[in-house]
Design a protein around this motif. Structure first.
Motif, mmCIF file in Angstrom:
data_model
loop_
_atom_site.group_PDB
_atom_site.id
_atom_site.type_symbol
_atom_site.label_atom_id
_atom_site.label_comp_id
_atom_site.label_asym_id
_atom_site.label_seq_id
_atom_site.Cartn_x
_atom_site.Cartn_y
_atom_site.Cartn_z
ATOM 1 N N ARG A 1 8.839 6.229 5.285
ATOM 2 C CA ARG A 1 8.994 4.775 5.350
ATOM 3 C C ARG A 1 9.145 4.173 3.950
ATOM 4 N NH1 ARG A 1 3.658 1.723 6.755
ATOM 5 N NH2 ARG A 1 3.269 2.515 4.660
ATOM 6 N N LEU B 1 0.419 -0.775 -6.674
ATOM 7 C CA LEU B 1 1.150 0.132 -5.767
ATOM 8 C C LEU B 1 2.398 0.732 -6.398
ATOM 9 C CD1 LEU B 1 0.951 -1.604 -2.243
ATOM 10 C CD2 LEU B 1 -0.670 -0.086 -3.360
ATOM 11 N N ASP C 1 -5.077 -6.848 7.373
ATOM 12 C CA ASP C 1 -4.590 -5.472 7.277
ATOM 13 C C ASP C 1 -5.229 -4.864 6.020
ATOM 14 O OD1 ASP C 1 -3.094 -3.152 7.181
ATOM 15 O OD2 ASP C 1 -1.181 -4.140 7.591
ATOM 16 N N ARG C 2 -6.281 -4.117 6.206
ATOM 17 C CA ARG C 2 -7.107 -3.482 5.170
ATOM 18 C C ARG C 2 -8.110 -4.469 4.553
ATOM 19 N NH1 ARG C 2 -5.616 1.547 4.146
ATOM 20 N NH2 ARG C 2 -3.486 2.207 4.423
ATOM 21 N N PHE C 3 -9.311 -3.945 4.275
ATOM 22 C CA PHE C 3 -10.368 -4.729 3.606
ATOM 23 C C PHE C 3 -11.217 -3.711 2.842
ATOM 24 C CE2 PHE C 3 -14.237 -7.618 3.939
ATOM 25 C CZ PHE C 3 -13.710 -8.659 3.200
ATOM 26 N N GLU D 1 6.635 0.973 -3.920
ATOM 27 C CA GLU D 1 5.214 0.913 -3.543
ATOM 28 C C GLU D 1 4.717 2.300 -3.164
ATOM 29 O OE1 GLU D 1 4.624 -2.141 -0.545
ATOM 30 O OE2 GLU D 1 4.613 -3.670 -2.111
ATOM 31 N N PHE E 1 0.544 5.514 -4.033
ATOM 32 C CA PHE E 1 -0.450 6.252 -3.248
ATOM 33 C C PHE E 1 0.171 7.399 -2.444
ATOM 34 C CE2 PHE E 1 -3.038 2.608 -4.287
ATOM 35 C CZ PHE E 1 -4.262 3.192 -4.508
ATOM 36 N N GLN F 1 -4.198 -6.703 2.527
ATOM 37 C CA GLN F 1 -4.685 -6.377 1.180
ATOM 38 C C GLN F 1 -4.150 -5.014 0.767
ATOM 39 O OE1 GLN F 1 -8.957 -6.895 1.083
ATOM 40 N NE2 GLN F 1 -8.750 -9.085 1.455
ATOM 41 N N GLN G 1 -10.778 4.634 -2.904
ATOM 42 C CA GLN G 1 -11.333 4.797 -4.259
ATOM 43 C C GLN G 1 -12.663 5.563 -4.182
ATOM 44 O OE1 GLN G 1 -9.547 1.725 -3.478
ATOM 45 N NE2 GLN G 1 -7.982 2.895 -4.589
ATOM 46 N N LYS H 1 -0.829 0.729 11.633
ATOM 47 C CA LYS H 1 -1.617 -0.511 11.568
ATOM 48 C C LYS H 1 -0.747 -1.764 11.639
ATOM 49 C CE LYS H 1 -3.391 0.393 7.574
ATOM 50 N NZ LYS H 1 -2.429 -0.526 7.023
ATOM 51 N N THR I 1 -11.170 0.327 0.271
ATOM 52 C CA THR I 1 -11.620 0.669 -1.082
ATOM 53 C C THR I 1 -12.640 1.803 -1.012
ATOM 54 O OG1 THR I 1 -11.401 -1.678 -1.550
ATOM 55 C CG2 THR I 1 -12.388 -0.335 -3.275
ATOM 56 N N MET J 1 -8.472 -3.849 -6.883
ATOM 57 C CA MET J 1 -8.578 -4.065 -5.435
ATOM 58 C C MET J 1 -9.591 -5.167 -5.144
ATOM 59 S SD MET J 1 -6.401 -2.147 -3.992
ATOM 60 C CE MET J 1 -5.463 -0.622 -4.196
ATOM 61 N N ARG K 1 -0.840 -6.564 -6.253
ATOM 62 C CA ARG K 1 -0.264 -5.540 -5.378
ATOM 63 C C ARG K 1 0.859 -4.784 -6.082
ATOM 64 N NH1 ARG K 1 0.341 -4.413 0.224
ATOM 65 N NH2 ARG K 1 2.287 -3.332 0.559
#
Ligand code: TYD
Length: 226
Positions: free
Chosen positions: A152, A57, A98-100, A164, A167, A42, A108, A17, A104, A73, A53
Motif C-alpha cells: 500500500r 514517517l 486511528d491510533r493513540f 511514509e 516504519f 495519530q 516505541q 483499521k 506508542t 509521538m 507526521r
C-alpha cells in the motif's frame, strides 16, 4: 453535559483499521444522524500534528533516536488532545481516533524496546492520563498485515509523492515485538481493549466492532438508544 465517548482503533500497519474506522463512522451516523462524530488519526489530525507526521514517517528522517521518536509521538498527541479530542469529548461527541497511546507502547515501547514504563509515565504527564472508553485492536496474521502495508505505501508514494514508509522498512523482528506488546496490552486491560484476531472478513470485523460499540453506548450513555 455528559462526557462524549472516546474510541480508539489499534493494530499493525495493514491490519485494516482505516477501512473499519470509516465503516464505524458511517454506521454511527446512520444510527443517529444528529450524533456528533469526530474522526481523527495519530500521528496527524492537527496542522502541527501533520508536520510532526511527515517528519516521523518519512523514510528520509534518518537516524531518529528512539527517544526522539517517542517524544514526537507524544508532542503530536498532546496537541491533538488540546485541539481536537478533549473539546469534542467536552461537547458530548463521539471521537474515533486511528491510533493513540497503545501505538506508542507497542511501537516505541515494544518495537524500539524502550519498555512500557516511560510510555505510561509520559502519558500521565503529557496527556493527563486520558483513557479511551473502548479500544478496538485489530490483529490479523502478521505476515498478511505486513505484506499489505508495504504494498500500500509503495502505491501511495508512486501516486502522491508522499513518503511514509519509515516504519514499513523495519524488519519482521521489530513487528513481532510490536505484535507481542499489543497482546500484552490486551491481556492487561481486557475491560477496555477488544482484541479482534484471526483471518476474518471485513464484514465479520465490522460486526464485532458494531457489537462492542453498541454495548459501550448502552453502558456509557443510557439516555441514548443504542
Ligand atoms: P499510518 O500511515 O497512519 O499507518 P497505519 O495506517 O498503519 O496506521 O502510520 C502510522 C505509523 O506510525 C505506523 O507505522 C505506526 C507508527 N506509530 C508509532 O510508531 N507510534 C505511535 O505512537 C503512533 C501513533 C504511530
Amino acid at each position: 453535559m455528559p462526557r462524549g465517548l472516546f474510541i480508539t482503533l489499534e493494530g499493525l500497519d495493514g491490519s485494516g483499521k482505516t477501512t473499519q474506522i470509516k465503516r464505524l463512522a458511517a454506521w454511527l451516523k446512520q444510527r443517529d444522524p444528529a450524533e456528533g462524530v469526530v474522526l481523527t488519526r495519530q500521528p496527524g489530525g492537527t496542522v502541527t500534528g501533520d508536520r510532526i507526521r511527515s517528519l516521523v514517517l518519512d523514510s528520509r528522517s534518518i537516524g531518529l533516536a528512539p527517544m526522539t521518536e517517542m517524544a514526537l509521538m507524544f508532542a503530536d498527541r498532546a496537541q491533538a488532545i488540546a485541539e481536537v479530542i478533549q473539546p469534542a469529548l467536552d461537547a458530548g461527541k463521539i471521537v474515533l481516533c486511528d491510533r493513540f497511546t497503545d501505538s506508542t507502547e507497542a511501537y516505541q515501547g515494544g518495537g524500539r524496546e524502550l519498555g512500557s514504563a516511560p510510555v505510561l509515565e509520559l502519558h500521565r504527564l503529557l496527556c493527563a492520563n486520558l483513557q479511551p472508553d473502548l479500544t478496538l485492536l485489530l490483529l490479523p496474521r502478521l505476515d498478511f498485515s505486513l505484506a499489505r502495508a508495504r504494498h500500500r505505501n509503495q502505491h501511495v508514494e508512486t501516486n502522491t509523492g508522499l513518503n511514509e514508509t519509515r516504519f514499513e522498512q523495519e524488519q519482521d523482528a521489530f513487528f513481532t515485538r510490536v505484535w507481542q506488546k499489543y497482546h500484552e496490552i490486551a491481556a492487561r486491560d481486557p475491560a477496555r481493549v477488544l482484541l479482534i484476531e484471526g483471518d476474518l472478513t471485513i464484514d465479520q470485523v465490522h460486526e464485532q466492532i458494531v457489537a462492542a460499540v453498541s454495548k459501550c453506548l448502552r453502558t456509557l450513555a443510557p439516555q441514548k438508544p443504542a
